[in-house]
Design a protein around this motif. Structure first.
Motif, PDB file in Angstrom:
ATOM      1  N   MET A 167       5.986  22.656  32.127  1.00  0.00           N
ATOM      2  CA  MET A 167       6.025  24.073  31.447  1.00  0.00           C
ATOM      3  C   MET A 167       4.668  24.795  30.835  1.00  0.00           C
ATOM      4  N   GLY A 168       3.621  23.800  30.471  1.00  0.00           N
ATOM      5  CA  GLY A 168       2.349  24.204  30.175  1.00  0.00           C
ATOM      6  C   GLY A 168       1.760  24.787  31.061  1.00  0.00           C
ATOM      7  N   ASN A 169       1.687  24.368  32.420  1.00  0.00           N
ATOM      8  CA  ASN A 169       1.157  24.727  33.570  1.00  0.00           C
ATOM      9  C   ASN A 169       1.571  26.143  34.056  1.00  0.00           C
ATOM     10  N   ILE A 170       3.049  26.031  34.056  1.00  0.00           N
ATOM     11  CA  ILE A 170       3.712  27.383  34.481  1.00  0.00           C
ATOM     12  C   ILE A 170       3.540  28.498  33.523  1.00  0.00           C
ATOM     13  N   GLN A 246      -2.100  24.671  25.452  1.00  0.00           N
ATOM     14  CA  GLN A 246      -1.865  25.711  26.405  1.00  0.00           C
ATOM     15  C   GLN A 246      -1.295  27.022  25.969  1.00  0.00           C
ATOM     16  N   LEU A 247      -0.293  26.880  25.241  1.00  0.00           N
ATOM     17  CA  LEU A 247       0.582  27.926  24.487  1.00  0.00           C
ATOM     18  C   LEU A 247      -0.461  28.765  23.692  1.00  0.00           C
ATOM     19  N   GLY A 248      -1.290  28.176  22.879  1.00  0.00           N
ATOM     20  CA  GLY A 248      -2.090  28.908  22.056  1.00  0.00           C
ATOM     21  C   GLY A 248      -3.180  29.875  22.810  1.00  0.00           C
ATOM     22  N   GLU A 249      -3.602  29.312  24.073  1.00  0.00           N
ATOM     23  CA  GLU A 249      -4.182  30.062  25.052  1.00  0.00           C
ATOM     24  C   GLU A 249      -3.556  31.336  25.678  1.00  0.00           C
ATOM     25  N   CYS A 250      -2.439  31.005  26.008  1.00  0.00           N
ATOM     26  CA  CYS A 250      -1.470  32.088  26.510  1.00  0.00           C
ATOM     27  C   CYS A 250      -1.260  33.049  25.332  1.00  0.00           C
ATOM     28  N   SER A 251      -1.115  32.769  24.134  1.00  0.00           N
ATOM     29  CA  SER A 251      -1.029  33.845  23.092  1.00  0.00           C
ATOM     30  C   SER A 251      -2.301  34.725  23.085  1.00  0.00           C
TER      31      SER A 251
END
Length: 432
Positions: A167-170, A246-251
């Protein structure tokens, strides 16, 4: 009689039509069965055969993959890369690695998608996959909490870990592709209505990704607290920390104000980003002439800088009048310079060079504990009278008493009654 004859002819036509239709259905079934059998026969027998075929035709597959977006790859171009052996190309076509249509070759969709996924160059934004992973995690968490068999519980936990990792990578890859699509649409789409429509659709996808990320964080932090309290081990904890990062970087990457801002960037930076994008997609050599340009460049700036020694020879300074005049002229500017004599330190006394050995008796707590176990005395009285082979005052003996209780508590019996010695109240401690 005429009516009977007509009915008989109609019945014969119906029977003939029914037989013809049944025959066509049977032929269709036979063709489908034959196609399935051929497909099974034309697949690779095992992973070794697949890896061997991909390795043998690596030149052709690599060339087709790098040129997948630039132009149609002709069969005549591929012949040279297989040493002019058409049987090797036929083998790949039969095994559905590549497809051929009117002399044009292209990689099969399954292999193309596999290469793009492994090399992380797939630009398709698949948001349903993220949502599906969240549902799978919730389902397997319920299975884990309801299961009593340890082996099956571990299989559910292993699936949950693998899905969290994916999930993190995708999500990160989807966000990067989404941002790239937004920027490319904003800069390159010439039709204003299409540009606005595409940006609105991409903004909807951005909102969906944001909501999915929030669902994931709620799942971790709020909804499944019981599961994480029961199943949290070192590996799962590490996966969750990485996923949150990873989700923080996506945000941060999803904060895009593309409708109200005009990004002005220099031509050099734009070309550099374009080259980086082509390099990451393995198409830089196919779509540019970078290799030819770089091979023709030989600027001094790209060479390593060397420091040249400028020391003058002693013979030149001794024989040249110009050198002598230069030395005198330089010396005039340094008349007032003070010359300091370095102070020489006194010699080191031999006493400091002698080897002095200082011995110190260390207290072995384990040895003290072993000797105490062999007695029936209480621990405080035993330590108070113990011979440590050196002077140990009362306060140090109290410290040793506390250290032994702290380190070997499981091997001792600590009573509820207390005694006082020299103003120190202590519990009665005996060996088991």
């Amino acid at each position: 009689m005429i009516v009977t004859h007509e009915l008989k002819s109609q019945r014969e036509q119906d029977v003939y039509f029914s037989q013809t239709l049944n025959a066509k259905v049977e032929n269709k079934r036979a063709d489908l069965f034959a196609n399935e059998q051929n497909k099974k026969m034309n697949t690779f027998n095992d992973i070794k055969e697949l890896v061997f075929a991909l390795n043998r035709e690596s030149k052709l597959i690599s060339e087709m993959f790098s040129k997948r977006k630039s132009f149609d790859y002709k069969l005549s171009d591929a012949i040279e890369l297989v040493d002019y052996d058409e049987n090797r190309i036929d083998f790949l076509i039969q095994r559905s690695v590549i497809r051929e249509n009117r002399g044009i070759l292209e990689l099969d969709d399954n292999f193309l998608e596999f290469f793009e996924q492994v090399l992380d160059v797939n630009e398709e934004i698949n948001l349903s996959y993220i949502d599906e992973n969240i549902k799978n995690i919730k389902e397997n968490i319920d299975y884990f909490l309801n299961e009593n068999n340890e082996n099956r519980k571990y299989s559910y936990l292993r699936f949950i870990k693998k899905t969290f990792r994916k999930m993190g990578n995708i999500t990160l890859r989807s966000v990067v592709d989404l941002r790239r699509s937004i920027e490319n649409t904003f800069k390159n789409e010439s039709n204003y209505k299409n540009k606005q429509l595409k940006l609105e659709n991409l903004d909807e996808k951005r909102t969906i990704v944001t909501n999915l990320m929030q669902q994931t964080l709620v799942l971790i932090n709020e909804e499944e607290i019981t599961f994480f309290n029961r199943a949290l081990d070192e590996e799962l904890r590490r996966i969750i920390i990485e996923l949150k990062h990873q989700l923080g970087e996506c945000s941060h990457n999803l904060i895009i104000d593309y409708l109200n801002q005009i990004k002005q960037q220099g031509k050099f930076l734009e070309k550099l980003r374009k080259l980086k994008y082509l390099k990451e997609n393995f198409t830089i050599e196919a779509e540019t002439d970078i290799r030819q340009i770089v091979s023709n460049k030989n600027q001094v700036i790209f060479e390593a800088r060397t420091n040249q020694s400028l020391n003058l020879s002693i013979d030149f300074l001794r024989e040249s009048e110009k050198a002598s005049e230069a030395i005198k002229r330089i010396a005039k500017h340094h008349k007032d310079r003070l010359l300091f004599k370095p102070e020489i330190a006194d010699g080191i006394s031999n006493e400091y060079l002698e080897n002095n050995i200082e011995e110190e008796v260390m207290i072995n707590l384990e040895e003290v504990r072993n000797r105490f176990v062999a007695t029936s005395d209480n621990l405080f009285n035993f330590i108070l009278n113990y011979d440590f082979l050196k002077d140990v005052d009362f306060n140090e003996r109290v410290t040793i008493f506390c250290q032994i209780i702290s380190q070997y508590e499981q091997e001792l019996i600590i009573k509820d009654n207390f005694q006082i010695t020299n103003g120190i109240e202590y519990a009665m401690v005996f060996s088991k």
